[in-house]
Design a protein around this motif. Structure first.
Motif, short mmCIF file in Angstrom:
data_model
loop_
_atom_site.label_atom_id
_atom_site.label_comp_id
_atom_site.label_asym_id
_atom_site.label_seq_id
_atom_site.Cartn_x
_atom_site.Cartn_y
_atom_site.Cartn_z
N LEU A 1 0.84 -1.20 0.00
CA LEU A 1 0.00 0.00 0.00
C LEU A 1 0.88 1.25 0.00
O LEU A 1 1.95 1.26 0.60
N SER A 2 0.41 2.29 -0.66
CA SER A 2 1.12 3.56 -0.62
C SER A 2 0.16 4.71 -0.90
O SER A 2 -1.06 4.53 -1.00
N PRO B 1 -5.52 7.21 -8.96
CA PRO B 1 -5.16 6.23 -7.93
C PRO B 1 -6.14 5.07 -7.85
O PRO B 1 -5.89 4.12 -7.10
N ASN B 2 -7.20 5.12 -8.65
CA ASN B 2 -8.29 4.15 -8.52
C ASN B 2 -8.11 2.91 -9.39
O ASN B 2 -9.08 2.32 -9.88
N LEU C 1 -1.22 -0.69 -4.39
CA LEU C 1 -2.51 -0.04 -4.18
C LEU C 1 -2.27 1.36 -3.64
O LEU C 1 -1.54 1.54 -2.66
N LEU C 2 -2.89 2.36 -4.26
CA LEU C 2 -2.63 3.75 -3.93
C LEU C 2 -3.84 4.40 -3.27
O LEU C 2 -4.97 4.24 -3.74
N LYS C 3 -3.58 5.13 -2.23
CA LYS C 3 -4.63 5.82 -1.49
C LYS C 3 -5.29 6.91 -2.33
O LYS C 3 -4.61 7.70 -2.99
N ILE D 1 -11.56 2.17 -4.97
CA ILE D 1 -11.37 3.38 -4.18
C ILE D 1 -10.69 2.96 -2.88
O ILE D 1 -11.30 2.29 -2.04
N ASN D 2 -9.43 3.33 -2.73
CA ASN D 2 -8.67 2.96 -1.53
C ASN D 2 -8.80 4.07 -0.49
O ASN D 2 -8.27 5.16 -0.66
N LEU D 3 -9.53 3.76 0.57
CA LEU D 3 -9.74 4.70 1.66
C LEU D 3 -8.82 4.30 2.80
O LEU D 3 -9.10 3.36 3.56
#
Length: 400
Positions: A167-168, A180-181, A195-197, A238-240
């Motif tokens: 993750l980053s 980032p999605n 995986l990007l925030k 969507i990385n929350l």
């Protein structure tokens, strides 16, 4: 595939007690047990216990369709063992549902990936052992470096350790026109997925939720759902990503943050075409769209999304360099107590307290710091480090 990935960082540092110059050589107990215990119990009451119960209810209510993931630092696990075993049990209960993923990280919430590959590997192994011990042999498949710090080289090291993903931060200066999605891959070791925030939607919850001067205040479930539905249909995830202490500690209960989170899953199921996934599920189900090139390390901190929250000024660099000059001595002495203190002294918070930034980022640093100034943080840390060096030299002499 249209899915939401909730990731929560759970971390508490072992804070140093006030340590004066004339104590060097006499006092080898560095840690403020009173503050550490009190803060853990306060955050447990305000955040960990009520939020864990809420998540457990949501997982059961939606038959496992609602999912989240956690990264629990080794230092927070040690504090749960010592001060709040009921909190550790509540996390174990969540993981036992099978719908909560745990990530691997550095045991001491350390910046060692920037300095020593050997220490980085050791810290990751120690953390993995800790997770397996407390969570019935659980072996994480995805990695989260301290403060989401990532670069091409760090990703390559993580890939060599056998992880499927990392993750980053979806930093603007790295992504450019990209979104980032989507899932990306490391530019050196493409087998590692990245995986990007989504920092805008994440920070709307983590930082702006209770800010009454924010133009979109108050953040309601309907408003957030509207923003999700505006995301282009081709976007996959969507990385929350946020601190777990967002709930009840950074954003107090009175802001309505718990009610927001309670209502959000049902509204997403009813009003959007998004599901929920853990990082491993995202990696397994979404095809990467390309490489992400990060030659210089990024993080999720401050406006710059770089390392300047922890490193870069003279205070931080002096303390950090002096600490890692001791690595070989620490490992030669083979003393469990010295090694434990060495791990705790690496925790990124110590260097965060030495940050000399101003304006809004400086206010955030001051909020989290137990010191009156960055200079006080530096002096206290260096006094402790001076005593630590004496202990190392004495241990070496004893072995000779």
């Amino acid at each position: 595939m249209r899915t939401i990935c909730f990731y929560f960082q759970v971390h508490q540092p072992f804070r140093l007690k006030p340590y004066r110059f004339f104590e060097i050589g006499d006092d080898h107990d560095y840690w403020d047990d009173y503050s550490n215990r009190n803060i853990m119990n306060k955050v447990a009451k305000k955040c960990y216990l009520p939020m864990n119960q809420l998540l457990l209810e949501l997982i059961r209510k939606y038959d496992g369709k609602f999912k989240v993931c956690f990264s629990l630092s080794g230092t927070v696990l040690d504090q749960m063992e010592a001060y709040a075993p009921e909190v550790l049990h509540s996390f174990q209960e969540l993981v036992a549902t099978g719908h909560v993923e745990l990530l691997n990280e550095t045991y001491g919430h350390s910046l060692c990936a920037l300095k020593s590959e050997t220490e980085f590997k050791d810290m990751v192994s120690l953390h993995q052992e800790k997770i397996q011990h407390h969570f019935n042999g659980y072996k994480p498949k995805v990695f989260r470096n301290t403060e989401l710090i990532y670069s091409d080289e760090i990703g390559a090291m993580v890939a060599k350790m056998g992880f499927d993903g990392i993750l980053s931060e979806g930093a603007k200066h790295i992504l450019g026109w990209k979104s980032p999605n989507f899932v990306y891959v490391n530019s050196i070791e493409p087998k590692l997925k990245v995986l990007l925030k989504n920092f805008r939607l994440s920070d709307d919850i983590a930082f702006r939720f209770g800010e009454k001067t924010w133009t979109d205040y108050p953040l309601t479930t309907d408003k957030f759902i509207g923003w999700l539905n505006q995301v282009p249909q081709e976007d996959e995830v969507i990385n929350l990503f946020m601190d777990y202490e967002t709930f009840g500690e950074h954003q107090w209960k009175e802001t309505g943050i718990f009610e927001f989170m309670k209502d959000l899953p049902g509204a997403i199921f009813q009003q959007t075409n998004f599901s929920f996934s853990t990082p491993s599920e995202v990696i397994a189900n979404a095809s990467p769209v390309g490489q992400i090139n990060v030659p210089t390390p990024i993080s999720w901190a401050d406006e710059e999304r770089d390392l300047t929250a922890w490193l870069g000024n003279d205070l931080q660099d002096e303390a950090f360099d002096r600490l890692f000059e001791l690595e070989n001595m620490v490992k030669r002495c083979d003393d469990p107590e010295i090694y434990k203190d060495w791990r705790y002294l690496q925790t990124s918070d110590h260097f965060y307290y030495m940050c000399t930034k101003f304006f809004s980022d400086g206010d955030i640093h001051a909020y989290f710091s137990p010191y009156e100034s960055p200079y006080e943080a530096f002096i206290n840390y260096m006094n402790v480090l001076s005593d630590f060096i004496l202990r190392l030299k004495q241990a070496e002499k004893a072995k000779a």
